[in-house]
Design an enzyme around this catalytic site. Structure first.
Site, PDB file in Angstrom:
ATOM      1  CE  LYS A 289      -3.749   2.087   2.756  1.00 34.90           C
ATOM      2  NZ  LYS A 289      -4.651   1.898   3.913  1.00 34.90           N
TER       3      LYS A 289
ATOM      4  CB  SER B  46      -7.827   4.172   3.358  1.00 39.64           C
ATOM      5  OG  SER B  46      -7.050   3.444   4.276  1.00 39.64           O
TER       6      SER B  46
ATOM      7  CB  SER C 170      -8.361   1.240   6.180  1.00 38.39           C
ATOM      8  OG  SER C 170      -9.036   2.462   6.406  1.00 38.39           O
TER       9      SER C 170
END
Lengths: 485, 95, 485
Positions: free
Chosen positions: C76, C151, C175
């Site tokens: 990420k 997210s 998330s």
């Protein structure tokens, strides 16, 4: 109208750790800009703080030195504001639970009286970087050096127990003495190792209501602090007497221009939004750690002062001057032990050496004459190898880097002649060469003869290039002249 | 809940985020909506309850005071917006 | 190859069925072909990946290579990768190339894993739909008109679309779990302090945790074994042995006490989702688990508390983005305030700005006690709920999200509508507990997630339960249309 002055001090002390409070970057003074600012100090994304053990210990040592409560569980908060020298946009500090609680500092005033100044608390925090406004860089910009960012500080907050500039200086100097004596701070004021914020207010004498206070920040000299306080008290009194009111504000004092002014008011509008720092956990100091630090705590100034009186027979005054300055105390003791004469070592340290250091703005730690060397010099005075006058010359030599006292005495042939046979001969020769002076002496009234001795002494000293032992010469001269009468 | 314009302006100043006049109403509305959400906390009885700053019952580790970071100025300043003579440059700071 | 799990790929590499270079090239080709459909990846690191793959092949040949050696993964874009842009989904860091690795990245590098690139995400991890990224929204591979969740939307979509067998992600309020649920994959948020946050760009420091996303619990176990470590650079990282997460997977669920919170089956829960979850629970019951009705009474306060605490911490964490040391700087700042205000207004998106303002508000003078102080107390209440529950149950299970993936823009202008997406996941972060999501059904051809919450440091147990569930179901094997070919 009589006025009382009410002063509180906030003192920022840079702890003499090798590394920053939250990172492993060096804290050494004088490095090229940003060469001692690692990713953590630069607040790079994803970096996190880890607490320096020595900083914690130094803070606890301070607490022990002022007999304060130790915060066995303390915590860190974030104080939020924007400034270029504050890379994270917040300062990590302590608010609710500081590491040192209430304590006491006793000060001594010029008239010999003592006063207790209460300490509200002392807490750990990180120092900010530096903004440089003049430099070799473009016009209209400031340069930011983050080397200093993250240096550990303890902020010591006093109660408003101080009532004059004199007390404030005594307090500041006492703190300086304490922190340098226990070794937690190098005390180099010019390097910013200690900085003072002064809160000043005035009130009519005897009134219980405190006046509005102003804060003057970042003073780093005792002299400037004194000037600033005197000026500020005067300003406030004048203002009130003229019908005005003192507004709470932050001020800056420029010691060079002697001008004090209000800082740009944005500071007042600042809401620091303190909240517990989530990246740092509660700091626990165990009883064992406290006891160990207490056991190993270096000698405190008050204790040292008392010991100097007892061990070296120094006067109270001498003991207080030497005892309260960690650098001078260490220096003196080495010189005293080397030479075996505490009194002379004290005189030279506080006198000739201190004056010279002061003149050239050198700290005792950087003295060109080491304590050992001074001790060596004093030894030669004590054993009569050189006269007091000669000693000054030798001192100059050591200062100039020519070597030790013995080396210089040897090299310049300064050894005082104390051999009685040689001296006798010298006196005889001088008397023989100065028949008019001898006749004059004999023909002078007894009462006025003593004055004439100086002339002979001068000749003898000249002939011996100053190396004749004056006391012995005096004796021999008196004897010989008497024989001639 | 509505937030006054001057409050928004104060928040914008404290957080150093410029909010244009044209968006200030919208910002205020959206903020108000979030504050309505969090206002639900007001009625809760939390007497005697300790505030929780850290989820774990752990204490702060202490680091040995040894230099572990050497000069990395070049690498760290490579990505800086404006530097000169090793300094980070910003518009003149007026004290 | 892309349909195989990490466990299967490890076998393939070990048995020399294919090389890491072949495997890596395969995924790079897929990314080239398919990523434009989903916009899951911001930066592809093809050159570095192939280099790492070649090195991994050598290590594999030499024997005794770690489990993840040669396995391609994605990170990420919140994890700092040395020399590779790390944007955090924001214009503010569009030009940020960190000179260091996050510990998570370092761990995988040491193990020989191959990094294909950095995945898209909601800006600064603030969001539940991956609609706030500077690099554009991520499309859900199951229905490209729908959000993948956030997210960690990019990581979830990438794994679902088989662009990589596994990806790292972070979870502050859900998330990892929520996008895992919406994308039909498996994701795990570890106990707070299990995985180091060093180099993981901070959103809300006391809530953030990094964790794995993959298609099976077993794969997550393999990845977590690599991610979890004690890191002395992170003060909040707990020094606790990392168990062999794979070893405990085989334990059956006979006698397992599963807590089912009544509050997680509330009014807002989609009917189809509820059915899928209850069916899943029934399946576990068939296997010998015991379903226990429990109550987590303060669940309803978790979203309000979170939306005070997270923005408050974020408002401070994001203060460092000021255009001075790195990151975005506005053009021609006319003075210091302009530099800050414009750089931040231009560099941060709307949601990030909103959360900073909220956080600043909640910490402001006059509001701190009512908001921040209160929220931290409510946090304690929420933790107590879980503590009490875990006295009678081993794990807690329920839906991950109130409904399946929603259409872009469907949450309208009201930020709160979006915030309620995390209603079942947030409490876990507030308490610091570990939580997982595994696929457990379909509604309207879109995946539904089953959440498993464990006690502190009980990742092995929840992975075990998830694995057992995946032995008797096939939801985790399902692929979006056109992806599995």
């Amino acid at each position: 109208m009589k006025w009382d002055t009410v002063i509180g001090l906030e003192v920022h002390v840079q702890l003499a750790t090798k590394t920053k409070i939250f990172s492993g970057a060096s804290t050494a003074f004088g490095a090229e800009p940003n060469t001692q600012a690692c990713a953590i100090d630069l607040a790079m994304p994803g970096t996190l703080p880890v607490l320096n053990k020595q900083a914690v210990h130094y803070a606890v040592m301070f607490g022990l030195a002022i007999d304060a409560e130790i915060g066995k569980e303390s915590a860190f908060e974030r104080k939020n504001y924007f400034y270029p020298d504050l890379p994270k946009g917040y300062q990590t500090t302590q608010l609710e639970k500081p590491i040192v609680g209430r304590g006491n500092v006793e000060i001594q005033l010029a008239d010999g009286s003592t006063k207790n100044i209460r300490i509200h608390h002392a807490h750990l925090e990180e120092d900010a970087g530096k903004s440089l406004h003049e430099g070799d860089f473009r016009h209209g910009v400031s340069g930011i050096d983050l080397n200093r960012a993250g240096t550990p500080l303890i902020e010591i907050v006093s109660e408003p127990d101080i009532s004059s500039a004199e007390e404030a200086i005594a307090f500041a100097k006492k703190l300086h003495s304490v922190v340098t004596s226990i070794g937690i701070c190098d005390g180099e004021m010019s390097q910013g190792s200690m900085r003072f914020d002064v809160n000043v207010s005035v009130k009519p004498s005897g009134s219980d209501t405190l006046g509005t206070r102003t804060e003057t920040k970042n003073l780093n000299s005792f002299k400037f602090m004194e000037e600033c306080i005197v000026k500020e008290v005067e300003r406030q009194i004048d203002l009130i007497e003229d019908g005005g009111t003192v507004i709470q504000e932050t001020r800056l004092y420029n010691g060079d221009t002697k001008v004090a002014r209000s800082m740009r008011s944005k500071e007042e509008a600042n809401d620091y939004r303190y909240f517990p720092c989530p990246d740092l956990l509660p700091v626990i100091v165990t009883d064992e750690t406290i006891e160990e630090l207490r056991r190993n705590l270096p000698e405190l100034p008050d204790a040292r002062q008392a010991r100097f009186v007892e061990e070296y027979g120094l006067s109270d005054y001498d003991a207080s001057v030497l005892g309260n300055d960690a650098g001078m105390a260490t220096y003196f003791e080495i010189a005293a032990k080397t030479s075996g004469s505490a009194k002379l070592a004290a005189n030279w340290t506080m006198g000739e050496l201190a004056a010279r250091l002061n003149n050239e703005d050198i700290s005792i730690a950087n003295s060109p004459v080491s304590a050992d060397q001074l001790g060596g010099l004093v030894t030669r005075i004590v054993d009569n190898s050189i006269s007091g006058k000669m000693a000054k010359e030798v001192f100059e030599g050591i200062w100039a880097g020519e070597g030790s006292a013995d080396e210089i005495i040897e090299a310049r042939g300064l050894k005082q002649v104390s051999d009685s046979g040689a001296l006798e001969q010298m006196v005889t020769d001088v008397l023989a060469a100065n028949q008019e002076m001898v006749d004059d002496y004999i023909n002078t009234d007894e009462a006025k003869r003593k004055k004439k001795l100086g002339g002979f002494m001068g000749q003898i000293m000249k002939a011996s290039k100053g190396q004749a032992n004056p006391q012995q010469v005096n004796q021999i001269l008196a004897k010989k002249l008497n024989e001639l009468l | 809940m509505s937030i006054e314009r001057h409050e928004i302006e104060k928040l914008a100043m404290l957080s150093r985020i410029a909010i244009s006049d044209s968006t200030i109403v919208e910002v205020s509305q959206r903020l108000g909506s979030v504050l309505d959400l969090v206002d639900q906390l007001q009625g809760v009885n939390t007497e005697g309850v300790q505030a929780m700053s850290h989820p774990m019952q752990a204490i702060q580790r202490l680091r040995e005071d040894e230099v572990s970071e050497l000069n990395q100025r070049e690498a760290l300043q490579k990505i800086a917006p404006d530097t000169e003579e090793g300094l980070f440059l910003v518009p003149k700071v007026i004290e | 190859m892309h349909n195989r799990t990490i466990a299967e790929l490890i076998n393939g590499l070990q048995s020399k069925e294919f090389s890491s270079v072949e495997l890596t090239q395969h995924f790079l080709d897929r990314i080239g072909d398919l990523n434009p459909n989903y916009n899951a990846i911001i930066t592809v690191t093809a050159e570095q990946a192939l280099k790492a793959a070649a090195a991994a092949d050598e290590r594999l040949a030499a024997g005794n290579a770690p489990a993840m050696c040669g396995i391609p993964i994605l990170h990420k874009d919140i994890f700092c990768t040395n020399g590779v842009r790390t944007s955090c989904g924001s214009k503010m860091l569009d030009n940020f190339i960190p000179p260091y690795n996050a510990t998570v990245v370092e761990n995988f590098e040491q193990a020989g894993a191959v990094v294909l690139g950095k995945t898209n995400m909601d800006e600064f991890a603030m969001g539940s739909s991956n609609e706030t990224s500077f690099y554009g929204s991520v499309q859900n591979p199951w229905d490209t008109d729908c959000v993948p969740g956030g997210s960690s939307g990019g990581s979830a979509a990438a794994v679902a679309a088989r662009l990589a067998p596994g990806a790292t992600a972070t979870d502050t309020g859900g998330s990892i779990r929520q996008p895992a649920a919406l994308c039909g994959i498996t994701g795990l948020k570890p106990t707070y302090g299990r995985v180091s946050r060093w180099g993981m760009i901070a959103f809300a420091s006391s809530l953030d945790q990094g964790g794995p996303m993959a298609r099976t619990a077993e794969d997550c176990a393999i990845m977590l074994s690599c991610m979890a470590s004690f890191d002395d650079k992170d003060s909040t990282c707990i020094d606790r042995e990392v168990p062999d997460y794979c070893a405990a997977l085989g334990q059956d669920v006979n006698g397992l006490r599963i807590g089912v919170p009544s509050e997680y089956f509330s009014k807002g829960l989609n009917e189809g989702t509820e059915q899928a979850v209850r069916t899943a629970l029934a399946k576990l019951e068939e296997q010998g688990a015991e379903l226990v009705e429990i109550s987590l009474p303060n669940t309803g306060l978790s979203v309000p508390a979170y939306y005070v605490i997270a923005p408050a911490e974020a408002s401070a964490n994001l203060s460092r983005f000021d255009g001075v040391k790195y990151g975005y700087r506005c053009e021609d700042p006319k003075d210091l305030q302009d530099l800050y205000s414009r750089s931040r207004a231009e560099g941060f998106g709307e949601e990030v700005q909103r959360r900073i303002l909220i956080g600043t508000y909640c910490l402001s003078a006059g509001y701190y006690e009512a908001y921040y102080g209160k929220a931290q107390q409510v946090r304690q209440l929420i933790q107590r709920d879980f503590e009490k529950a875990f006295e009678t149950v081993d794990v807690i299970m329920g839906p991950t999200c109130p409904s399946p993936a929603f259409k872009f823009g469907s949450k309208g202008d009201d930020p709160v509508a979006m915030y309620l997406e995390d209603i079942y996941t947030i409490a876990t972060n507030l308490a610091g507990l570990p939580g997982m999501s595994v696929p457990c059904g379909m509604v309207d051809n879109k995946p539904v997630g089953l959440q498993i919450i464990g006690n502190y440091f009980d990742e092995a147990r929840i992975l075990n339960v998830a694995h057992q569930y995946q032995q008797i179901t096939e939801w985790h094997d399902q692929a979006p249309e056109g992806v599995a070919s």
